[in-house]
Motif scaffolding. Structure first.
Motif, PDB file in Angstrom:
ATOM      1  N   PRO A 102       0.824  -1.371   0.077  1.00 54.94           N
ATOM      2  CA  PRO A 102      -0.040  -0.135   0.157  1.00 54.94           C
ATOM      3  C   PRO A 102       0.982   1.490   0.041  1.00 54.94           C
ATOM      4  O   PRO A 102       0.295   2.290  -0.155  1.00 54.94           O
ATOM      5  N   ASN A 103       1.972   1.067   0.405  1.00 52.85           N
ATOM      6  CA  ASN A 103       2.772   2.451   0.468  1.00 52.85           C
ATOM      7  C   ASN A 103       3.550   2.770  -0.896  1.00 52.85           C
ATOM      8  O   ASN A 103       4.458   3.480  -1.123  1.00 52.85           O
ATOM      9  N   HIS A 104       3.550   1.780  -1.764  1.00 53.05           N
ATOM     10  CA  HIS A 104       4.135   1.953  -3.089  1.00 53.05           C
ATOM     11  C   HIS A 104       3.418   2.948  -4.125  1.00 53.05           C
ATOM     12  O   HIS A 104       2.255   2.739  -3.957  1.00 53.05           O
ATOM     13  N   PRO A 105       4.209   3.967  -4.455  1.00 55.29           N
ATOM     14  CA  PRO A 105       3.609   4.853  -5.313  1.00 55.29           C
ATOM     15  C   PRO A 105       2.914   4.259  -6.513  1.00 55.29           C
ATOM     16  O   PRO A 105       3.605   3.341  -7.229  1.00 55.29           O
ATOM     17  N   THR A 106       1.682   4.504  -7.052  1.00 52.26           N
ATOM     18  CA  THR A 106       0.913   3.797  -8.035  1.00 52.26           C
ATOM     19  C   THR A 106       0.451   5.028  -9.100  1.00 52.26           C
ATOM     20  O   THR A 106       0.309   6.256  -8.646  1.00 52.26           O
ATOM     21  N   LEU A 107       0.027   4.512 -10.263  1.00 53.05           N
ATOM     22  CA  LEU A 107      -0.682   5.347 -11.098  1.00 53.05           C
ATOM     23  C   LEU A 107      -1.828   6.252 -10.410  1.00 53.05           C
ATOM     24  O   LEU A 107      -1.769   7.366 -10.703  1.00 53.05           O
ATOM     25  N   PRO A 108      -2.791   5.296 -10.018  1.00 53.24           N
ATOM     26  CA  PRO A 108      -3.812   6.011  -9.209  1.00 53.24           C
ATOM     27  C   PRO A 108      -3.488   6.691  -8.042  1.00 53.24           C
ATOM     28  O   PRO A 108      -3.897   7.983  -7.717  1.00 53.24           O
ATOM     29  N   SER A 109      -2.367   6.529  -7.132  1.00 51.69           N
ATOM     30  CA  SER A 109      -2.132   7.400  -6.109  1.00 51.69           C
ATOM     31  C   SER A 109      -1.452   8.623  -6.243  1.00 51.69           C
ATOM     32  O   SER A 109      -1.612   9.736  -5.678  1.00 51.69           O
ATOM     33  N   LEU A 110      -0.673   8.698  -7.693  1.00 47.71           N
ATOM     34  CA  LEU A 110       0.145   9.989  -8.145  1.00 47.71           C
ATOM     35  C   LEU A 110      -1.070  10.691  -8.507  1.00 47.71           C
ATOM     36  O   LEU A 110      -0.929  12.002  -8.720  1.00 47.71           O
ATOM     37  N   LEU A 111      -1.851  10.052  -9.564  1.00 52.33           N
ATOM     38  CA  LEU A 111      -3.053  11.220 -10.069  1.00 52.33           C
ATOM     39  C   LEU A 111      -3.818  11.405  -9.113  1.00 52.33           C
ATOM     40  O   LEU A 111      -4.364  12.786  -9.160  1.00 52.33           O
ATOM     41  N   LYS A 112      -4.342  10.832  -7.957  1.00 52.46           N
ATOM     42  CA  LYS A 112      -5.000  11.461  -6.971  1.00 52.46           C
ATOM     43  C   LYS A 112      -4.292  12.679  -6.442  1.00 52.46           C
ATOM     44  O   LYS A 112      -4.976  13.720  -5.942  1.00 52.46           O
ATOM     45  N   ALA A 113      -2.965  12.400  -5.925  1.00 55.14           N
ATOM     46  CA  ALA A 113      -2.335  13.245  -5.470  1.00 55.14           C
ATOM     47  C   ALA A 113      -2.288  14.758  -6.422  1.00 55.14           C
ATOM     48  O   ALA A 113      -1.988  15.746  -5.672  1.00 55.14           O
ATOM     49  N   LEU A 129      -7.585  -8.918   0.456  1.00 54.27           N
ATOM     50  CA  LEU A 129      -7.994  -8.486   1.784  1.00 54.27           C
ATOM     51  C   LEU A 129      -7.543  -9.269   2.718  1.00 54.27           C
ATOM     52  O   LEU A 129      -7.437 -10.497   2.509  1.00 54.27           O
ATOM     53  N   PRO A 130      -6.971  -8.861   3.867  1.00 53.06           N
ATOM     54  CA  PRO A 130      -7.314  -7.462   4.380  1.00 53.06           C
ATOM     55  C   PRO A 130      -5.951  -6.384   4.140  1.00 53.06           C
ATOM     56  O   PRO A 130      -6.030  -5.302   4.428  1.00 53.06           O
ATOM     57  N   ASN A 131      -4.862  -7.115   3.663  1.00 55.10           N
ATOM     58  CA  ASN A 131      -3.804  -6.229   3.577  1.00 55.10           C
ATOM     59  C   ASN A 131      -3.433  -5.417   2.153  1.00 55.10           C
ATOM     60  O   ASN A 131      -2.770  -4.675   2.176  1.00 55.10           O
ATOM     61  N   PHE A 132      -4.169  -5.982   1.165  1.00 59.07           N
ATOM     62  CA  PHE A 132      -4.069  -5.411  -0.259  1.00 59.07           C
ATOM     63  C   PHE A 132      -5.367  -5.027  -0.723  1.00 59.07           C
ATOM     64  O   PHE A 132      -6.213  -5.647  -0.542  1.00 59.07           O
ATOM     65  N   GLY A 133      -5.294  -4.047  -1.621  1.00 60.92           N
ATOM     66  CA  GLY A 133      -6.666  -3.697  -2.423  1.00 60.92           C
ATOM     67  C   GLY A 133      -6.409  -2.499  -2.941  1.00 60.92           C
ATOM     68  O   GLY A 133      -5.602  -1.725  -2.825  1.00 60.92           O
ATOM     69  N   PRO A 134      -7.325  -2.227  -3.994  1.00 56.39           N
ATOM     70  CA  PRO A 134      -7.439  -0.976  -4.959  1.00 56.39           C
ATOM     71  C   PRO A 134      -7.523   0.440  -3.856  1.00 56.39           C
ATOM     72  O   PRO A 134      -6.908   1.283  -4.011  1.00 56.39           O
ATOM     73  N   LEU A 135      -8.262   0.124  -2.757  1.00 57.11           N
ATOM     74  CA  LEU A 135      -8.469   1.343  -2.134  1.00 57.11           C
ATOM     75  C   LEU A 135      -7.432   1.770  -1.113  1.00 57.11           C
ATOM     76  O   LEU A 135      -7.293   2.827  -0.324  1.00 57.11           O
ATOM     77  N   LYS A 136      -6.463   0.653  -0.830  1.00 57.24           N
ATOM     78  CA  LYS A 136      -5.297   1.068  -0.152  1.00 57.24           C
ATOM     79  C   LYS A 136      -4.019   1.355  -1.167  1.00 57.24           C
ATOM     80  O   LYS A 136      -2.952   1.649  -0.473  1.00 57.24           O
ATOM     81  N   SER A 137      -4.344   1.428  -2.356  1.00 53.35           N
ATOM     82  CA  SER A 137      -3.469   1.779  -3.269  1.00 53.35           C
ATOM     83  C   SER A 137      -3.685   2.949  -4.433  1.00 53.35           C
ATOM     84  O   SER A 137      -3.239   2.895  -5.522  1.00 53.35           O
ATOM     85  N   GLY A 138      -4.533   4.007  -4.010  1.00 51.09           N
ATOM     86  CA  GLY A 138      -4.634   5.104  -4.613  1.00 51.09           C
ATOM     87  C   GLY A 138      -6.240   5.172  -5.139  1.00 51.09           C
ATOM     88  O   GLY A 138      -6.522   6.202  -5.733  1.00 51.09           O
ATOM     89  N   TYR A 139      -6.866   3.938  -5.264  1.00 49.74           N
ATOM     90  CA  TYR A 139      -8.083   4.085  -6.034  1.00 49.74           C
ATOM     91  C   TYR A 139      -9.424   4.791  -4.726  1.00 49.74           C
ATOM     92  O   TYR A 139      -9.140   4.034  -3.822  1.00 49.74           O
ATOM     93  N   GLU A 140     -10.026   5.638  -5.039  1.00 52.02           N
ATOM     94  CA  GLU A 140     -11.138   6.111  -4.116  1.00 52.02           C
ATOM     95  C   GLU A 140     -12.445   5.219  -4.101  1.00 52.02           C
ATOM     96  O   GLU A 140     -13.120   5.097  -3.328  1.00 52.02           O
ATOM     97  N   THR A 141     -12.632   4.667  -5.331  1.00 54.08           N
ATOM     98  CA  THR A 141     -13.910   3.990  -5.669  1.00 54.08           C
ATOM     99  C   THR A 141     -13.336   2.563  -6.185  1.00 54.08           C
ATOM    100  O   THR A 141     -12.674   2.543  -7.249  1.00 54.08           O
TER     101      THR A 141
END
Length: 453
Positions: A102-113, A129-141
């Motif tokens: 989850p702490n790795h920069p991603t395309l969605p997290s960088l665009l979100k920023a 889940l519970p450790n990984f998933g879209p909402l943990k890596s930059g996606y809001e939806t």
């Protein structure tokens, strides 16, 4: 707003507004499965139109010959072999430790920023889940499946009463009725309809089509008869055609919604596949298929449309790969990759905009199954498969039939050395790394329903 009009700013009519982005990823779609890429058995009018309105790449590659590994490369902009999860071929079932950190920069997290709204509809396959998933890596939806393949009607990753649906709204399990390809297109269309002009959006639309099981949009009875999600005893060319046509129609509805909303001109739309085609796919003129580093396993369609900026009707021979889209799209959005994680991909925006000519590339692959290695350097390709070494000139021999290793030993040695130097920078493939989702009988029994590619 009609396509081609100079909207110059998109939402709200703001000059030089950041573009919206829709990234459409098919699953196991072969090079020639679209009519615009040479399919003559059926038509894909919506994707053909998308290509006519933008730019079609003829030398676009996936980061891997299987799906989850490519998805690591796509979302990070880096070779997937830099991450433990990216070594899996594909990622095998639920794990507490193997997935996209989850702490790795991603395309969605960088665009979100950078001020974007971010959404993923469809396949995740980068950790459970519970450790990984879209909402943990930059996606809001998020709406879709966390694992690999699911049945198009039951939305289950396996067969039997004890197998639960792999369908989620965010991190909450949900149950819906419908053909999965249609459900994803409907969700994407609804998202676009609700879009307001205060922020641009980044929408990832990652279909499972046309991955097995082999089910068209009216094949509910087939779904009820399947005894194995891998569906080895099913499918045919006619069913595969129905699956691809349904995919094209779903995408067409999304693009129509975008146009009706008045957002088409300042929205970048990209279409590609996560790897080459499988058993019913068409990959002509290439040899090989999914799981192989022959061209048929890694060369995939690549289409990009941006009416405000990219001239329509173009065909480009620029060599491109999945991980290029992170630096390319960040540049289009006016931002940059994280300095802590420089991309291995290349910013293709100057080429797409016609500001620069196509440039030569050197790309690398490896695949544990059959000890495969590959390098593409200019038009030369080095391939190692089952202990055999090959050298091909792809400009004259895209089918990879004339082995030039004996005629050009110096070139062979050079590419082999380049591969070794590159490989030394990646994480090693150790015995516990799984291939095809399993490392042995115990893991196969435990993860077979969910460890599907």
């Amino acid at each position: 707003m009609a396509l081609g009009q100079a909207a110059r700013g998109g939402p709200g009519g703001k000059p030089n507004a950041k573009p919206n982005i829709i990234f459409i990823l098919a699953d196991d779609l072969g090079w020639a499965d679209l009519s615009v890429y040479g399919n003559t058995e059926f038509r894909t009018p919506n994707l053909d139109k998308l290509a006519a309105q933008g730019l079609r790449l003829t030398q676009h590659y996936s980061n891997s010959a299987v799906c989850s590994a490519t998805r690591f490369g796509l979302i990070t902009g880096r070779y997937q072999y830099r991450l433990r999860g990216g070594l899996e071929e594909p990622l095998a079932g639920a794990s507490d430790t193997i997935g996209l950190p989850p702490n790795h920069p991603t395309l969605p997290s960088l665009l979100k920023a950078a001020g974007y709204r971010t959404a993923l509809f469809g396949k995740w396959h980068l950790g459970s889940l519970p450790n990984f998933g879209p909402l943990k890596s930059g996606y809001e939806t998020f709406y879709g499946n966390y694992g690999g393949a699911i049945d198009y009607f039951t939305h289950k990753p396996g067969v039997g009463p004890n197998v639960k649906e792999d369908l989620y709204e965010g991190e909450t399990p949900v149950s819906e009725v419908g053909y999965y390809t249609d459900l994803l297109g409907d969700r994407a269309s609804a998202y676009i309809k609700k879009h307001s002009s205060d922020k641009p959006f980044f929408l990832s639309l990652h279909y499972t089509a046309p991955h097995w099981p082999w089910e068209g949009p009216k094949d509910e009875e087939v779904s009820q008869q399947i005894t194995n999600i891998f569906h080895y005893d099913g499918g045919d060319l006619a069913t595969y055609a129905k699956m691809v046509v349904a995919l094209d129609a779903s995408i067409g509805r999304v693009l129509k919604t975008l146009e009706r909303k008045g957002l088409a001109d300042n929205t970048i739309v990209i279409f590609t596949s996560d790897n080459g085609g499988e058993r019913f796919s068409k990959t002509w003129p290439f040899s090989g298929q999914k799981t192989e580093l022959l061209e048929g396993g890694i060369r995939v369609p690549g289409i990009v449309r941006w009416p405000d900026k990219i001239r329509a009707g173009q065909v480009s021979d620029q060599v491109a790969i999945s991980m290029d889209w992170l630096p390319t799209l960040l540049a289009a959005a006016g931002t940059e990759p994280a300095a802590s994680h420089p991309p291995d991909g290349t910013n293709l925006l100057p080429v797409l905009l016609g500001e620069e000519k196509p440039a030569e590339r050197t790309l690398f692959w490896r695949y544990k199954a059959n000890a495969q290695r590959a390098v593409r350097a200019g038009d030369w390709k080095y391939l190692k498969l089952n202990g055999n070494e090959f050298l091909f000139d792809l400009s004259n021999d895209p089918r990879e039939r004339a082995n030039l290793a004996g005629k050009h030993p110096d070139k062979l040695a050079d590419l082999k050395e380049q591969w070794e130097q590159w490989d030394a920078e990646m994480l090693p493939i150790t015995p516990e790394v799984s291939t095809h989702g399993v490392t042995g009988k115990v893991q196969a029994d435990k993860y077979a329903p969910e460890g599907t590619d």
